[in-house]
Design a protein around this motif. Structure first.
Motif, PDB file in Angstrom:
ATOM      1  N   SER A  38     -28.142 -12.537  -5.134  1.00  0.00           N
ATOM      2  CA  SER A  38     -28.356 -12.483  -3.688  1.00  0.00           C
ATOM      3  C   SER A  38     -27.053 -12.729  -2.925  1.00  0.00           C
ATOM      4  CB  SER A  38     -29.403 -13.516  -3.280  1.00  0.00           C
ATOM      5  OG  SER A  38     -29.586 -13.512  -1.879  1.00  0.00           O
ATOM      6  N   VAL A  39     -26.299 -13.757  -3.353  1.00  0.00           N
ATOM      7  CA  VAL A  39     -25.013 -14.050  -2.707  1.00  0.00           C
ATOM      8  C   VAL A  39     -24.056 -12.888  -2.900  1.00  0.00           C
ATOM      9  CG1 VAL A  39     -22.986 -15.541  -2.757  1.00  0.00           C
ATOM     10  CG2 VAL A  39     -25.258 -16.546  -2.888  1.00  0.00           C
ATOM     11  N   GLN A  40     -24.043 -12.317  -4.106  1.00  0.00           N
ATOM     12  CA  GLN A  40     -23.158 -11.198  -4.389  1.00  0.00           C
ATOM     13  C   GLN A  40     -23.489  -9.993  -3.524  1.00  0.00           C
ATOM     14  OE1 GLN A  40     -20.394 -10.926  -6.589  1.00  0.00           O
ATOM     15  NE2 GLN A  40     -20.633 -13.125  -6.390  1.00  0.00           N
ATOM     16  N   ASP A  41     -24.762  -9.763  -3.261  1.00  0.00           N
ATOM     17  CA  ASP A  41     -25.145  -8.641  -2.402  1.00  0.00           C
ATOM     18  C   ASP A  41     -24.564  -8.801  -1.005  1.00  0.00           C
ATOM     19  OD1 ASP A  41     -26.539  -7.442  -4.442  1.00  0.00           O
ATOM     20  OD2 ASP A  41     -28.513  -8.157  -3.796  1.00  0.00           O
ATOM     21  N   THR A  42     -24.677 -10.015  -0.457  1.00  0.00           N
ATOM     22  CA  THR A  42     -24.148 -10.275   0.882  1.00  0.00           C
ATOM     23  C   THR A  42     -22.630 -10.184   0.898  1.00  0.00           C
ATOM     24  OG1 THR A  42     -26.024 -11.747   1.322  1.00  0.00           O
ATOM     25  CG2 THR A  42     -24.140 -11.898   2.796  1.00  0.00           C
ATOM     26  N   LEU A  43     -21.995 -10.796  -0.098  1.00  0.00           N
ATOM     27  CA  LEU A  43     -20.531 -10.730  -0.189  1.00  0.00           C
ATOM     28  C   LEU A  43     -20.071  -9.300  -0.443  1.00  0.00           C
ATOM     29  CD1 LEU A  43     -19.886 -13.949  -2.303  1.00  0.00           C
ATOM     30  CD2 LEU A  43     -19.161 -13.578   0.062  1.00  0.00           C
ATOM     31  N   GLY A  44     -20.868  -8.537  -1.190  1.00  0.00           N
ATOM     32  CA  GLY A  44     -20.512  -7.151  -1.458  1.00  0.00           C
ATOM     33  C   GLY A  44     -20.533  -6.306  -0.204  1.00  0.00           C
ATOM     34  N   GLN A  45     -21.486  -6.563   0.703  1.00  0.00           N
ATOM     35  CA  GLN A  45     -21.538  -5.826   1.964  1.00  0.00           C
ATOM     36  C   GLN A  45     -20.292  -6.112   2.801  1.00  0.00           C
ATOM     37  OE1 GLN A  45     -25.234  -7.109   3.654  1.00  0.00           O
ATOM     38  NE2 GLN A  45     -26.486  -5.984   2.180  1.00  0.00           N
ATOM     39  N   PHE A  46     -19.905  -7.375   2.828  1.00  0.00           N
ATOM     40  CA  PHE A  46     -18.657  -7.726   3.529  1.00  0.00           C
ATOM     41  C   PHE A  46     -17.454  -7.064   2.876  1.00  0.00           C
ATOM     42  CE2 PHE A  46     -15.304 -10.794   2.241  1.00  0.00           C
ATOM     43  CZ  PHE A  46     -14.425 -10.584   3.311  1.00  0.00           C
ATOM     44  N   ASN A  47     -17.407  -7.095   1.542  1.00  0.00           N
ATOM     45  CA  ASN A  47     -16.266  -6.528   0.832  1.00  0.00           C
ATOM     46  C   ASN A  47     -16.172  -5.018   1.048  1.00  0.00           C
ATOM     47  OD1 ASN A  47     -14.098  -6.854  -1.349  1.00  0.00           O
ATOM     48  ND2 ASN A  47     -15.400  -5.272  -2.225  1.00  0.00           N
ATOM     49  N   ASP A  48     -17.316  -4.329   1.093  1.00  0.00           N
ATOM     50  CA  ASP A  48     -17.300  -2.885   1.317  1.00  0.00           C
ATOM     51  C   ASP A  48     -16.621  -2.536   2.643  1.00  0.00           C
ATOM     52  OD1 ASP A  48     -18.584  -2.412  -1.056  1.00  0.00           O
ATOM     53  OD2 ASP A  48     -20.564  -2.085  -0.169  1.00  0.00           O
ATOM     54  N   ILE A  49     -16.944  -3.309   3.672  1.00  0.00           N
ATOM     55  CA  ILE A  49     -16.357  -3.042   4.990  1.00  0.00           C
ATOM     56  C   ILE A  49     -14.874  -3.382   4.997  1.00  0.00           C
ATOM     57  CG2 ILE A  49     -16.417  -3.697   7.420  1.00  0.00           C
ATOM     58  CD1 ILE A  49     -19.445  -4.188   7.054  1.00  0.00           C
ATOM     59  N   ALA A  50     -14.522  -4.545   4.430  1.00  0.00           N
ATOM     60  CA  ALA A  50     -13.114  -4.940   4.389  1.00  0.00           C
ATOM     61  C   ALA A  50     -12.286  -3.949   3.590  1.00  0.00           C
ATOM     62  CB  ALA A  50     -12.988  -6.339   3.785  1.00  0.00           C
ATOM     63  N   ALA A  51     -12.817  -3.496   2.436  1.00  0.00           N
ATOM     64  CA  ALA A  51     -12.094  -2.544   1.594  1.00  0.00           C
ATOM     65  C   ALA A  51     -11.959  -1.192   2.289  1.00  0.00           C
ATOM     66  CB  ALA A  51     -12.811  -2.378   0.254  1.00  0.00           C
ATOM     67  N   SER A  52     -12.993  -0.784   3.015  1.00  0.00           N
ATOM     68  CA  SER A  52     -12.934   0.491   3.734  1.00  0.00           C
ATOM     69  C   SER A  52     -11.874   0.450   4.828  1.00  0.00           C
ATOM     70  CB  SER A  52     -14.299   0.824   4.338  1.00  0.00           C
ATOM     71  OG  SER A  52     -15.259   1.047   3.321  1.00  0.00           O
ATOM     72  N   ALA A  53     -11.797  -0.667   5.541  1.00  0.00           N
ATOM     73  CA  ALA A  53     -10.779  -0.804   6.578  1.00  0.00           C
ATOM     74  C   ALA A  53      -9.381  -0.744   5.974  1.00  0.00           C
ATOM     75  CB  ALA A  53     -10.980  -2.116   7.338  1.00  0.00           C
ATOM     76  N   THR A  54      -9.189  -1.424   4.860  1.00  0.00           N
ATOM     77  CA  THR A  54      -7.890  -1.402   4.173  1.00  0.00           C
ATOM     78  C   THR A  54      -7.557   0.006   3.695  1.00  0.00           C
ATOM     79  OG1 THR A  54      -8.178  -3.695   3.446  1.00  0.00           O
ATOM     80  CG2 THR A  54      -6.572  -2.355   2.250  1.00  0.00           C
TER      81      THR A  54
ATOM     82  N   ALA B 121     -22.271 -13.912   8.034  1.00  0.00           N
ATOM     83  CA  ALA B 121     -23.503 -13.953   7.238  1.00  0.00           C
ATOM     84  C   ALA B 121     -23.220 -14.433   5.832  1.00  0.00           C
ATOM     85  CB  ALA B 121     -24.139 -12.565   7.219  1.00  0.00           C
ATOM     86  N   ALA B 122     -22.114 -13.957   5.235  1.00  0.00           N
ATOM     87  CA  ALA B 122     -21.757 -14.372   3.878  1.00  0.00           C
ATOM     88  C   ALA B 122     -21.416 -15.854   3.839  1.00  0.00           C
ATOM     89  CB  ALA B 122     -20.575 -13.533   3.388  1.00  0.00           C
ATOM     90  N   ALA B 123     -20.675 -16.334   4.834  1.00  0.00           N
ATOM     91  CA  ALA B 123     -20.300 -17.741   4.869  1.00  0.00           C
ATOM     92  C   ALA B 123     -21.535 -18.628   4.992  1.00  0.00           C
ATOM     93  CB  ALA B 123     -19.340 -17.993   6.031  1.00  0.00           C
ATOM     94  N   ARG B 124     -22.515 -18.206   5.793  1.00  0.00           N
ATOM     95  CA  ARG B 124     -23.753 -18.987   5.946  1.00  0.00           C
ATOM     96  C   ARG B 124     -24.482 -19.095   4.617  1.00  0.00           C
ATOM     97  NH1 ARG B 124     -24.272 -16.146  10.915  1.00  0.00           N
ATOM     98  NH2 ARG B 124     -25.678 -14.635   9.924  1.00  0.00           N
ATOM     99  N   GLN B 125     -24.511 -17.999   3.877  1.00  0.00           N
ATOM    100  CA  GLN B 125     -25.226 -18.008   2.582  1.00  0.00           C
ATOM    101  C   GLN B 125     -24.503 -18.888   1.569  1.00  0.00           C
ATOM    102  OE1 GLN B 125     -26.433 -14.138   1.402  1.00  0.00           O
ATOM    103  NE2 GLN B 125     -27.698 -14.848  -0.291  1.00  0.00           N
ATOM    104  N   VAL B 126     -23.173 -18.856   1.584  1.00  0.00           N
ATOM    105  CA  VAL B 126     -22.410 -19.710   0.678  1.00  0.00           C
ATOM    106  C   VAL B 126     -22.633 -21.178   1.007  1.00  0.00           C
ATOM    107  CG1 VAL B 126     -20.076 -20.379  -0.058  1.00  0.00           C
ATOM    108  CG2 VAL B 126     -20.664 -17.958   0.170  1.00  0.00           C
ATOM    109  N   ARG B 127     -22.660 -21.510   2.317  1.00  0.00           N
ATOM    110  CA  ARG B 127     -22.912 -22.892   2.718  1.00  0.00           C
ATOM    111  C   ARG B 127     -24.295 -23.341   2.281  1.00  0.00           C
ATOM    112  NH1 ARG B 127     -20.599 -20.952   7.778  1.00  0.00           N
ATOM    113  NH2 ARG B 127     -18.386 -21.534   7.858  1.00  0.00           N
ATOM    114  N   ALA B 128     -25.279 -22.470   2.422  1.00  0.00           N
ATOM    115  CA  ALA B 128     -26.639 -22.802   2.010  1.00  0.00           C
ATOM    116  C   ALA B 128     -26.709 -23.046   0.497  1.00  0.00           C
ATOM    117  CB  ALA B 128     -27.601 -21.676   2.396  1.00  0.00           C
ATOM    118  N   LEU B 129     -25.913 -22.305  -0.250  1.00  0.00           N
ATOM    119  CA  LEU B 129     -25.892 -22.470  -1.700  1.00  0.00           C
ATOM    120  C   LEU B 129     -25.320 -23.839  -2.093  1.00  0.00           C
ATOM    121  CD1 LEU B 129     -26.496 -20.735  -4.273  1.00  0.00           C
ATOM    122  CD2 LEU B 129     -24.059 -20.212  -4.324  1.00  0.00           C
ATOM    123  N   CYS B 130     -24.389 -24.330  -1.281  1.00  0.00           N
ATOM    124  CA  CYS B 130     -23.730 -25.603  -1.597  1.00  0.00           C
ATOM    125  C   CYS B 130     -24.482 -26.795  -1.021  1.00  0.00           C
ATOM    126  CB  CYS B 130     -22.302 -25.605  -1.034  1.00  0.00           C
ATOM    127  SG  CYS B 130     -21.210 -24.398  -1.808  1.00  0.00           S
TER     128      CYS B 130
END
Length: 303
Positions: free
Chosen positions: A245-261, A293-302
């Motif tokens: 679940s965390v990877q899915d959220t982080l992956g969505q962020f990474n897709d956008i960041a990688a596309s911009a790069t 959104a990714a940061a919120r999920q990581v905080r919830a995990l911790c």
């Protein structure tokens, strides 16, 4: 282990000598460290070889993605067994797995960028030129990938790398049981993931590099849990589900960041600079939304 240098591909196609089990069999706690490596690595190598063969005639995005996944899993597996494979052998193989995954990922990256640009085009008609240019870049990436991922070179390299690792492990740990070793490697991967996650959770503002570190550490941990789940103590299905679940959220962020790069680093002769800039501004807004959104999920995990 993130390395960028190339490892020269060996030309001879060395046949694999792998003991085979009945279809559907899994790892057992009585298996040795050496035998479990063969059981885990062999299907990954077979998957990568088959995908490389298919890509010589096909350009399906999923094929490139699955090749990249198989190579990433091989990197995680070599890291897990690195105490017995040795630093030099692990580094050499991991470098080449990384390079090949990057080649396979170029087409996939343009697919993702194109999909994002088409979403942006719904409210920004001016991006039509950039969408078309991205399709051209994708077509060129397919041609480049086919040249660099030629199965006549990829298959010998993977077979040779697997045979070398099997030989090394059979010489030093053919009689050592897997359970304690697997639990220790998972524990180290989990410690690294939690350390990076807690660092991100303590930050008031999400940082791109920290989230990337969490994503990479989480991916390694998930792969190791999937590899070793049959032989390590306790049930880990819930942990794998949470990591996914965390990877899915982080992956969505990474897709956008990688596309911009990707877009920022390319030249588009047929696209006005202001159109490219408009796309980057849209991607930047989407990236920050996904980062939060990714940061919120990581905080919830911790928590």
């Amino acid at each position: 282990m993130d390395m960028d240098a190339d490892w020269r591909l060996p030309r001879p196609n060395v046949p694999l000598k792998v003991g085979r089990r009945p279809k559907g069999s899994t790892l057992s706690k009585i298996d040795s460290i050496a035998s479990t490596f063969s059981l885990l690595a062999t299907p990954l190598v077979a998957e990568a070889v088959e995908r490389a063969r298919e890509l010589s005639t096909e350009s399906d995005a999923e094929g490139f993605h699955q090749l990249r996944v198989a190579l990433r899993k091989l990197r995680a597996l070599y890291w897990a067994y690195s105490p017995y494979l040795g630093e030099e052998a692990t580094t050499q193989a991991s470098e080449e797995f990384r390079r090949l995954a990057a080649v396979a990922g170029e087409t996939r990256d343009w697919d993702i960028a194109g999909d994002l640009l088409r979403v942006a085009q719904h409210s920004r008609a001016s991006l039509a030129l950039l969408v078309s240019a991205a399709q051209d870049k994708r077509a060129q990436a397919v041609l480049d990938s086919r040249t660099l991922l030629n199965s006549d070179t990829v298959e010998p390299f993977l077979n040779d790398a697997l045979l070398r690792a099997q030989t090394a492990l059979q010489a030093c740990c053919n009689d050592l049981p897997i359970q304690a070793f697997a639990e220790e490697r998972v524990r180290l991967a989990q410690r690294a993931f939690m350390k990076r996650s807690k660092r991100t959770a303590r930050s008031e503002t999400a940082h791109e590099e920290e989230l990337h570190d969490v994503r990479k550490a989480g991916k390694k941990l998930r792969y190791l849990l999937e590899f070793f789940e049959p032989v390590i103590k306790g049930g880990h299905g819930r942990a794998i589900k949470a990591l996914t679940s965390v990877q899915d959220t982080l992956g969505q962020f990474n897709d956008i960041a990688a596309s911009a790069t990707l877009i920022r680093g390319e030249s588009f002769s047929a696209v006005p600079p202001e159109v490219v800039q408009e796309s980057l501004q849209w991607l930047e807004k989407q990236k920050w939304r996904r980062m939060r959104a990714a940061a919120r999920q990581v905080r919830a995990l911790c928590a």
